[in-house]
Design a protein around this motif. Structure first.
Motif, PDB file in Angstrom:
ATOM      1  N   SER A   9      21.977 -45.657  19.182  1.00  0.00           N
ATOM      2  CA  SER A   9      21.304 -45.341  20.341  1.00  0.00           C
ATOM      3  C   SER A   9      20.520 -46.361  20.704  1.00  0.00           C
ATOM      4  O   SER A   9      19.854 -47.251  20.059  1.00  0.00           O
ATOM      5  CB  SER A   9      20.844 -43.892  20.451  1.00  0.00           C
ATOM      6  OG  SER A   9      21.694 -43.041  20.105  1.00  0.00           O
ATOM      7  N   ASP A  12      14.117 -45.579  22.470  1.00  0.00           N
ATOM      8  CA  ASP A  12      13.157 -45.186  23.564  1.00  0.00           C
ATOM      9  C   ASP A  12      12.374 -46.448  23.510  1.00  0.00           C
ATOM     10  O   ASP A  12      11.852 -46.630  25.078  1.00  0.00           O
ATOM     11  CB  ASP A  12      12.391 -44.113  23.198  1.00  0.00           C
ATOM     12  CG  ASP A  12      13.271 -42.707  23.239  1.00  0.00           C
ATOM     13  OD1 ASP A  12      14.156 -42.797  23.811  1.00  0.00           O
ATOM     14  OD2 ASP A  12      12.825 -41.879  22.550  1.00  0.00           O
ATOM     15  N   ARG A  60      19.014 -41.127  32.320  1.00  0.00           N
ATOM     16  CA  ARG A  60      18.996 -41.218  30.869  1.00  0.00           C
ATOM     17  C   ARG A  60      18.410 -39.517  30.113  1.00  0.00           C
ATOM     18  O   ARG A  60      18.931 -39.229  29.144  1.00  0.00           O
ATOM     19  CB  ARG A  60      18.057 -42.269  30.303  1.00  0.00           C
ATOM     20  CG  ARG A  60      17.739 -42.238  28.905  1.00  0.00           C
ATOM     21  CD  ARG A  60      16.895 -43.399  28.462  1.00  0.00           C
ATOM     22  NE  ARG A  60      16.489 -43.307  27.227  1.00  0.00           N
ATOM     23  CZ  ARG A  60      17.199 -43.916  26.189  1.00  0.00           C
ATOM     24  NH1 ARG A  60      18.240 -44.498  26.267  1.00  0.00           N
ATOM     25  NH2 ARG A  60      16.865 -43.885  24.849  1.00  0.00           N
ATOM     26  N   TRP A  61      17.538 -39.213  30.864  1.00  0.00           N
ATOM     27  CA  TRP A  61      17.213 -37.962  30.547  1.00  0.00           C
ATOM     28  C   TRP A  61      18.307 -36.874  30.530  1.00  0.00           C
ATOM     29  O   TRP A  61      18.509 -35.933  29.641  1.00  0.00           O
ATOM     30  CB  TRP A  61      16.102 -37.380  31.257  1.00  0.00           C
ATOM     31  CG  TRP A  61      15.618 -35.887  31.243  1.00  0.00           C
ATOM     32  CD1 TRP A  61      14.807 -35.452  30.171  1.00  0.00           C
ATOM     33  CD2 TRP A  61      16.049 -35.007  32.131  1.00  0.00           C
ATOM     34  NE1 TRP A  61      14.700 -34.080  30.719  1.00  0.00           N
ATOM     35  CE2 TRP A  61      15.544 -33.599  31.512  1.00  0.00           C
ATOM     36  CE3 TRP A  61      16.823 -34.696  33.251  1.00  0.00           C
ATOM     37  CZ2 TRP A  61      15.588 -32.429  31.898  1.00  0.00           C
ATOM     38  CZ3 TRP A  61      17.385 -33.564  33.858  1.00  0.00           C
ATOM     39  CH2 TRP A  61      16.417 -32.337  33.133  1.00  0.00           C
ATOM     40  N   ARG A  64      20.772 -37.595  27.783  1.00  0.00           N
ATOM     41  CA  ARG A  64      20.150 -37.254  26.452  1.00  0.00           C
ATOM     42  C   ARG A  64      20.338 -35.689  26.274  1.00  0.00           C
ATOM     43  O   ARG A  64      20.619 -35.219  25.156  1.00  0.00           O
ATOM     44  CB  ARG A  64      18.783 -37.697  26.329  1.00  0.00           C
ATOM     45  CG  ARG A  64      17.974 -36.968  25.247  1.00  0.00           C
ATOM     46  CD  ARG A  64      16.864 -37.902  24.854  1.00  0.00           C
ATOM     47  NE  ARG A  64      17.094 -39.218  24.159  1.00  0.00           N
ATOM     48  CZ  ARG A  64      16.042 -39.995  23.717  1.00  0.00           C
ATOM     49  NH1 ARG A  64      14.987 -39.710  23.860  1.00  0.00           N
ATOM     50  NH2 ARG A  64      16.541 -41.267  23.066  1.00  0.00           N
ATOM     51  N   ARG A  65      20.113 -35.071  27.307  1.00  0.00           N
ATOM     52  CA  ARG A  65      20.140 -33.590  27.212  1.00  0.00           C
ATOM     53  C   ARG A  65      21.755 -33.048  26.591  1.00  0.00           C
ATOM     54  O   ARG A  65      21.764 -32.079  26.014  1.00  0.00           O
ATOM     55  CB  ARG A  65      20.074 -32.856  28.610  1.00  0.00           C
ATOM     56  CG  ARG A  65      18.498 -32.393  28.835  1.00  0.00           C
ATOM     57  CD  ARG A  65      18.429 -31.760  30.184  1.00  0.00           C
ATOM     58  NE  ARG A  65      18.747 -30.391  29.887  1.00  0.00           N
ATOM     59  CZ  ARG A  65      19.129 -29.533  30.830  1.00  0.00           C
ATOM     60  NH1 ARG A  65      18.674 -29.713  31.917  1.00  0.00           N
ATOM     61  NH2 ARG A  65      19.430 -28.219  30.539  1.00  0.00           N
ATOM     62  N   GLY A  67      23.540 -34.873  24.868  1.00  0.00           N
ATOM     63  CA  GLY A  67      23.578 -35.365  23.525  1.00  0.00           C
ATOM     64  C   GLY A  67      24.628 -36.618  23.314  1.00  0.00           C
ATOM     65  O   GLY A  67      25.327 -36.986  24.243  1.00  0.00           O
ATOM     66  N   PRO A  68      24.504 -37.225  22.143  1.00  0.00           N
ATOM     67  CA  PRO A  68      25.035 -38.498  21.806  1.00  0.00           C
ATOM     68  C   PRO A  68      26.682 -38.339  22.048  1.00  0.00           C
ATOM     69  O   PRO A  68      27.405 -39.245  22.248  1.00  0.00           O
ATOM     70  CB  PRO A  68      24.863 -38.820  20.446  1.00  0.00           C
ATOM     71  CG  PRO A  68      24.406 -37.378  19.619  1.00  0.00           C
ATOM     72  CD  PRO A  68      23.648 -36.735  20.977  1.00  0.00           C
ATOM     73  N   LEU A  79      22.950 -44.015  27.023  1.00  0.00           N
ATOM     74  CA  LEU A  79      22.409 -43.745  25.760  1.00  0.00           C
ATOM     75  C   LEU A  79      22.725 -44.956  24.682  1.00  0.00           C
ATOM     76  O   LEU A  79      21.918 -44.790  23.509  1.00  0.00           O
ATOM     77  CB  LEU A  79      22.982 -42.414  24.971  1.00  0.00           C
ATOM     78  CG  LEU A  79      22.643 -41.081  25.438  1.00  0.00           C
ATOM     79  CD1 LEU A  79      23.391 -39.974  25.095  1.00  0.00           C
ATOM     80  CD2 LEU A  79      21.013 -40.902  25.290  1.00  0.00           C
TER      81      LEU A  79
END
Lengths: 144, 64
Positions: A9, A12, A60-61, A64-65, A67-68, A79
């Motif tokens: 990934s 951050d 992006r948030w 991410r919620r 998942g990958p 991601l």
């Protein structure tokens, strides 16, 4: 061979650096236009730049919620887990953005020559380019 | 480009998701490959062939 490499990934830290660079670029644009005594254009550039960065953070948030293993190329791309097809789609989408930018630049110059507001024109160009990027990405994701 | 990926996958009793996981690609990529909408890169073609213990020529067929 890239296909056998584990997915990694976008960290951050790297994402924050990218956002920071974007903010610096928007700030520099604001500074340049302010020095050039173009406060409206400076404000437009700053608002547009910050809006783009805010959108990137929001998406992006959202990705991410999910998942990958997000079941969408846009999420995987944001991601940093895009595979070769996602990268092909992104590359093609960016090529269309380049073409759109070339055309939008000409139209924007004509609009400015006709007396259009600079901030409005810059904001419109940015909105068009974002729309082209998202639209072409979605279209190619469905067709490819 | 036609290919035998769907047949090989079904013979192996694999889902698209399982094959995608094995090849480190997305399920959509496997689906696109099977439907002939997306032609893989040479590394991915080799990975598919290696996974099914066969050759690229046995999997991918030129339409011409």
């Amino acid at each position: 061979m890239t296909t056998s490499e584990p997915k990694r990934s976008l960290s951050d830290g790297r994402f924050l650096v990218a956002c920071g660079c974007g903010l610096v670029a928007a700030g520099l644009l604001w500074l340049v236009f302010t020095i050039a005594d173009q406060p409206d254009t400076a404000a437009g550039a700053l608002v547009g730049g910050v809006t783009v960065i805010a959108l990137a953070v929001a998406v992006r948030w959202w990705a991410r919620r999910r998942g990958p293993s997000a079941d969408g190329g846009l999420g995987r791309t944001l991601l940093g887990t895009a595979d070769e097809r996602d990268k092909t789609i992104l590359t093609a989408s960016l090529a269309w953005v380049g073409l759109a930018a070339f055309l939008a630049n000409g139209i924007a110059l004509a609009a400015l020559a006709l007396g259009a507001d600079g901030a409005t024109v810059i904001g419109a160009v940015q909105a068009v380019l974002i729309a082209v990027l998202v639209g072409v990405f979605v279209l190619l994701s469905r067709r490819l | 480009m036609r290919n035998e990926i769907r047949r090989l996958r079904e013979e192996a009793g694999l889902s698209q998701a399982a094959l995608a996981e094995a090849l480190s690609v997305s399920r959509q990529t496997v689906n696109s490959l099977e439907n002939g909408r997306y032609d893989p890169s040479l590394p991915l073609a080799f990975a598919v062939a290696r996974y099914f213990r066969t050759t690229i020529e046995e999997i991918f067929h030129d339409d011409v």
